[in-house]
Design a protein around this motif. Structure first.
Motif, PDB file in Angstrom:
ATOM      1  N   GLY A 261       0.803  -1.220   0.000  1.00 40.46           N
ATOM      2  CA  GLY A 261       0.000   0.000   0.000  1.00 40.46           C
ATOM      3  C   GLY A 261       0.832   1.265   0.000  1.00 40.46           C
ATOM      4  N   ARG A 262       2.132   1.136   0.280  1.00 41.14           N
ATOM      5  CA  ARG A 262       3.014   2.306   0.240  1.00 41.14           C
ATOM      6  C   ARG A 262       3.036   2.887  -1.165  1.00 41.14           C
ATOM      7  N   GLY A 263       3.009   4.199  -1.241  1.00 44.77           N
ATOM      8  CA  GLY A 263       2.972   4.860  -2.540  1.00 44.77           C
ATOM      9  C   GLY A 263       1.570   5.212  -2.985  1.00 44.77           C
ATOM     10  N   THR A 264       0.550   4.769  -2.241  1.00 42.65           N
ATOM     11  CA  THR A 264      -0.823   5.122  -2.608  1.00 42.65           C
ATOM     12  C   THR A 264      -0.971   6.640  -2.684  1.00 42.65           C
ATOM     13  N   LEU A 265      -0.439   7.312  -1.683  1.00 40.98           N
ATOM     14  CA  LEU A 265      -0.368   8.774  -1.696  1.00 40.98           C
ATOM     15  C   LEU A 265       1.086   9.174  -1.909  1.00 40.98           C
ATOM     16  N   PRO A 266       1.355  10.171  -2.726  1.00 37.89           N
ATOM     17  CA  PRO A 266       2.736  10.569  -2.982  1.00 37.89           C
ATOM     18  C   PRO A 266       3.330  11.319  -1.796  1.00 37.89           C
ATOM     19  N   PRO A 267       4.654  11.307  -1.648  1.00 42.54           N
ATOM     20  CA  PRO A 267       5.289  12.117  -0.605  1.00 42.54           C
ATOM     21  C   PRO A 267       4.903  13.582  -0.761  1.00 42.54           C
ATOM     22  N   GLY A 268       4.665  14.239   0.363  1.00 46.69           N
ATOM     23  CA  GLY A 268       4.277  15.643   0.313  1.00 46.69           C
ATOM     24  C   GLY A 268       2.788  15.866   0.318  1.00 46.69           C
ATOM     25  N   ILE A 394      19.334   7.006  -0.634  1.00 49.46           N
ATOM     26  CA  ILE A 394      18.490   6.221  -1.555  1.00 49.46           C
ATOM     27  C   ILE A 394      17.170   6.933  -1.800  1.00 49.46           C
ATOM     28  N   ASN A 395      16.589   7.503  -0.746  1.00 45.60           N
ATOM     29  CA  ASN A 395      15.325   8.218  -0.890  1.00 45.60           C
ATOM     30  C   ASN A 395      15.465   9.419  -1.818  1.00 45.60           C
ATOM     31  N   GLN A 396      16.614  10.088  -1.748  1.00 40.34           N
ATOM     32  CA  GLN A 396      16.869  11.208  -2.651  1.00 40.34           C
ATOM     33  C   GLN A 396      17.096  10.736  -4.080  1.00 40.34           C
ATOM     34  N   PHE A 397      17.576   9.527  -4.226  1.00 40.13           N
ATOM     35  CA  PHE A 397      17.964   8.982  -5.536  1.00 40.13           C
ATOM     36  C   PHE A 397      16.771   8.478  -6.342  1.00 40.13           C
ATOM     37  N   THR A 399      13.223   7.900  -8.188  1.00 43.79           N
ATOM     38  CA  THR A 399      12.364   8.788  -8.959  1.00 43.79           C
ATOM     39  C   THR A 399      10.921   8.298  -8.878  1.00 43.79           C
ATOM     40  N   GLU A 400      10.030   9.004  -9.546  1.00 40.68           N
ATOM     41  CA  GLU A 400       8.619   8.591  -9.572  1.00 40.68           C
ATOM     42  C   GLU A 400       8.445   7.238 -10.235  1.00 40.68           C
ATOM     43  N   ASP A 401       9.417   6.835 -11.042  1.00 35.99           N
ATOM     44  CA  ASP A 401       9.297   5.582 -11.779  1.00 35.99           C
ATOM     45  C   ASP A 401      10.146   4.469 -11.173  1.00 35.99           C
ATOM     46  N   SER A 402      10.790   4.731 -10.032  1.00 34.11           N
ATOM     47  CA  SER A 402      11.664   3.720  -9.424  1.00 34.11           C
ATOM     48  C   SER A 402      10.840   2.734  -8.592  1.00 34.11           C
ATOM     49  N   ILE A 403      10.925   1.463  -8.940  1.00 36.17           N
ATOM     50  CA  ILE A 403      10.315   0.403  -8.137  1.00 36.17           C
ATOM     51  C   ILE A 403      11.337   0.000  -7.086  1.00 36.17           C
ATOM     52  N   TYR A 404      10.956   0.120  -5.820  1.00 36.25           N
ATOM     53  CA  TYR A 404      11.875  -0.194  -4.728  1.00 36.25           C
ATOM     54  C   TYR A 404      11.625  -1.611  -4.233  1.00 36.25           C
ATOM     55  N   VAL A 405      12.716  -2.373  -4.070  1.00 35.97           N
ATOM     56  CA  VAL A 405      12.664  -3.730  -3.542  1.00 35.97           C
ATOM     57  C   VAL A 405      13.501  -3.768  -2.272  1.00 35.97           C
ATOM     58  N   SER A 415      14.884   1.232   6.285  1.00 40.50           N
ATOM     59  CA  SER A 415      14.342   1.834   5.058  1.00 40.50           C
ATOM     60  C   SER A 415      12.858   2.121   5.175  1.00 40.50           C
ATOM     61  N   GLY A 416      12.129   1.287   5.932  1.00 39.84           N
ATOM     62  CA  GLY A 416      10.692   1.475   6.064  1.00 39.84           C
ATOM     63  C   GLY A 416      10.302   2.773   6.725  1.00 39.84           C
ATOM     64  N   GLN A 417      11.238   3.381   7.464  1.00 41.88           N
ATOM     65  CA  GLN A 417      10.933   4.633   8.146  1.00 41.88           C
ATOM     66  C   GLN A 417      11.383   5.858   7.366  1.00 41.88           C
ATOM     67  N   VAL A 418      12.108   5.651   6.284  1.00 40.83           N
ATOM     68  CA  VAL A 418      12.664   6.786   5.541  1.00 40.83           C
ATOM     69  C   VAL A 418      12.223   6.796   4.084  1.00 40.83           C
ATOM     70  N   LEU A 419      12.319   5.655   3.425  1.00 45.34           N
ATOM     71  CA  LEU A 419      12.020   5.614   1.990  1.00 45.34           C
ATOM     72  C   LEU A 419      10.532   5.808   1.737  1.00 45.34           C
ATOM     73  N   GLN A 420      10.232   6.637   0.768  1.00 44.43           N
ATOM     74  CA  GLN A 420       8.853   6.900   0.384  1.00 44.43           C
ATOM     75  C   GLN A 420       8.711   6.731  -1.121  1.00 44.43           C
ATOM     76  N   PRO A 421       8.166   5.592  -1.561  1.00 46.58           N
ATOM     77  CA  PRO A 421       7.940   5.431  -2.994  1.00 46.58           C
ATOM     78  C   PRO A 421       7.023   6.526  -3.504  1.00 46.58           C
ATOM     79  N   LYS A 422       7.281   6.973  -4.686  1.00 46.35           N
ATOM     80  CA  LYS A 422       6.569   8.141  -5.209  1.00 46.35           C
ATOM     81  C   LYS A 422       5.357   7.783  -6.060  1.00 46.35           C
ATOM     82  N   SER A 423       5.122   6.492  -6.262  1.00 46.34           N
ATOM     83  CA  SER A 423       3.994   6.045  -7.076  1.00 46.34           C
ATOM     84  C   SER A 423       3.438   4.753  -6.498  1.00 46.34           C
TER      85      SER A 423
END
Length: 574
Positions: A261-268, A394-397, A399-405, A415-423
């Motif tokens: 469900g992460r990425g349902t809403l974009p960061p910001g 990594i979070n800065q690196f 993009t909106e199209d990056s699939i994170y594994v 990573s679960g507390q910092v990384l925010q998938p953008k899509s």
């Protein structure tokens, strides 16, 4: 009827009439896979299953051969998560099937639809001790939604379709089919074989929920002063992103996300919250849990305020109200239910959205305080590298199209507390089984399913070691990705628990690994690799990996004495 041209035997000896059109079991399997929309199978070869390969070649199905059957099963799971359609792995009998058990079990706990096809000795040799004979179906029954033996060649395609049907019934999950060697290799007249036609052998399983319950939930949310919603993996499973976003924005509800469900809403997004979840669950008056069971991740439901009105939405009736009493349960498709709730709340003079503004502001204050507290570690120049600094880079690196594994223990907890998938659909982790070693498989699946998307994978050094040799498979199939190993030469999540339970004198028993230079490992196998020890070098190294166009590993040496809060808060050691 068979949808495409069957395998045809030659004419009769006297040439007076054509012989019956014949088709093998392997070709029937391939036709059934094609009808389901399967375009790729993941496999490790074995003599029991090669006729399926021959059928896949005729049907235009890609055959991706890996180095370990666990990788094949994880890849089928990952392919289902990315595409929304079932994945498929094909393995041989005996050890081929037992090697795949972990991948099937992971898909079972993660509610991921996939089909594992396993070989078996010939029916004519049943119970005689044939090569690699094991009771596969008995072994698979507890970790699948459906497990069976194909008893006759003419039933091969029909039973593949049956397995897919069961895999998608309610909350999705894996199915298993065992096909004896003679059943697979034998040929039968085409008219005796049933090959279900695409779109005509199973109905939609989408359920919109009890209308009265939907109306009640809408009323609860409209009148709530401090609501909160947790958007779990089933939001992505049901492709309910738009419905979830519309609900939280229309009714002004703070949203937390976990799993897929992460990425349902974009960061910001003002409704996207991450670090204030415990505060929200302690103080909310209405809490809606969507597509997430009350398992260990939720403290078995005890992390929700006893004073709150709790609502649970899930595809599986058995999950609703399990481990914790609820005030309202709705069984069905998250996409349809959330959309219906929004519609039911519309048209009212006051839907309560304006009145919830102070609650959002209160949560954002808590959120900002948590971020401020963490900032020094996110920007730390310490050496060894603090894991939070690695996560920040990594979070800065991405993009909106990056699939994170994410594949690891303590490092992925960071990573679960910092990384925010953008899509939406851009976060992949093992799920509740906590399986290490899924990373290479998920990268493979994601890159094959979405070749134009970037895949960024974070591994713990212990996790990568489990299935890392299939990095060569990514090189062989030209599947570039940006890989990062957070290397502390330890199984740190376990190490922390041992230190707490037995003291520092015994913290290093059975959990310490060698100092492996994974960047060199990547280069040895034909990929791109670097070793990073200075935090200032992380960002440039990630960019070089992206620009290399190769499968890559950036081996980042992190502080072995830094532990994620989630690791330190584990209940299993308390």
């Amino acid at each position: 009827m068979v949808g495409t041209e069957p395998v045809v035997d030659s004419q009769t000896a006297n040439g007076s009439a054509p012989a019956p059109q014949m088709i093998s079991g392997g070709h029937l399997v391939a036709k059934a896979l094609k009808a389901e929309g399967v375009d790729t199978i993941f496999t490790l070869c074995g003599g029991h299953i090669i006729d399926i390969y021959d059928g896949c070649v005729d049907e235009g199905i890609k055959v991706v051969d890996v180095r370990h059957e666990q990788v094949a099963a994880h890849a089928a799971d990952g392919y289902a998560r990315v595409t929304g359609t079932p994945g498929c792995a094909v393995v041989t009998a005996g050890p081929g099937t037992t090697n795949a058990v972990t991948g099937v079990a992971n898909a079972f706990r993660a509610e991921s639809p996939m089909l594992l096809i396993g070989g078996q000795g010939a029916l004519t040799q049943h119970k005689m001790g044939s090569l690699q004979d094991l009771p596969h179906v008995d072994m698979m029954n507890p970790i699948t939604k459906f497990a069976a033996t194909v008893p006759d060649t003419a039933r091969a395609a029909d039973m593949v379709s049956m397995a897919f049907r069961e895999s998608l019934n309610g909350a999705p999950g894996p199915s298993y089919l065992e096909i004896p060697r003679d059943v697979l290799d034998n040929k039968v007249p085409v008219e005796k074989a049933r090959v279900p036609q695409a779109g005509r052998y199973r109905a939609s399983t989408r359920q919109a929920g009890d209308p009265a319950a939907v109306e009640k939930l809408a009323d609860l949310l409209v009148h709530a002063k401090k609501p909160a919603i947790l958007l779990g993996s089933q939001v992505w499973t049901t492709r309910g992103t738009n419905s979830a976003v519309e609900l939280v924005r229309t009714l002004n509800i703070p949203a937390f996300m976990n799993g897929a469900g992460r990425g349902t809403l974009p960061p910001g997004d003002p409704h996207h919250l991450q670090l204030s979840r415990r505060y929200a669950f302690d103080n909310a008056d209405v809490i809606v849990i969507v597509g997430t069971p009350f398992d260990f991740r939720m403290g078995y439901g005890r992390r929700l305020s006893a004073k709150a009105t709790v609502v649970q939405i899930d595809l599986d009736y058995r999950t609703v109200g399990k481990n914790r009493d609820i005030d309202l349960g709705i069984v069905g498709d998250a996409d349809l239910i959330l959309s219906s709730v929004t519609a039911a709340a519309s048209g009212r003079v006051d839907n309560g959205a304006t009145g919830r503004k102070p609650w959002l502001e209160e949560l954002h204050k808590v959120e900002d305080q948590a971020w401020q507290k963490r900032l020094p570690q996110l920007h730390s120049d310490a050496n060894p590298i603090h894991p939070y600094r690695l996560m920040h880079e990594i979070n800065q690196f991405i993009t909106e199209d990056s699939i994170y594994v994410g594949d690891g223990g303590d490092i992925v907890t960071f990573s679960g507390q910092v990384l925010q998938p953008k899509s939406p659909g851009h976060w992949m982790d093992p799920g509740p089984l906590g399986t290490l070693g899924v990373g290479i498989s998920f990268v493979m699946a994601a890159k094959l399913a979405r070749p134009d998307s970037e895949v960024v994978a974070l591994f713990g050094d212990g996790a990568f070691s489990m299935t890392g040799w299939d990095f060569e498979t990514l090189v062989r199939f030209n599947l570039p990705f940006v890989g990062i190993v957070g290397n502390n030469s330890s199984m740190n999540q376990i190490r922390y628990g041992q230190a707490q339970k037995y003291g520092l004198a015994r913290e290093r028993v059975g959990n310490t690994l060698g100092d492996v230079r994974y960047g060199e490992f990547a280069k040895m196998l034909g990929g791109y690799g670097e070793e990073v020890r200075d935090p200032a070098d992380i960002g440039p190294a990630l960019l070089r990996a992206r620009e290399s166009g190769l499968p890559s590993l950036i081996n980042v040496w992190v502080d072995p004495d830094a532990y994620a809060p989630g690791t330190m808060n584990q209940t299993m050691y308390k």
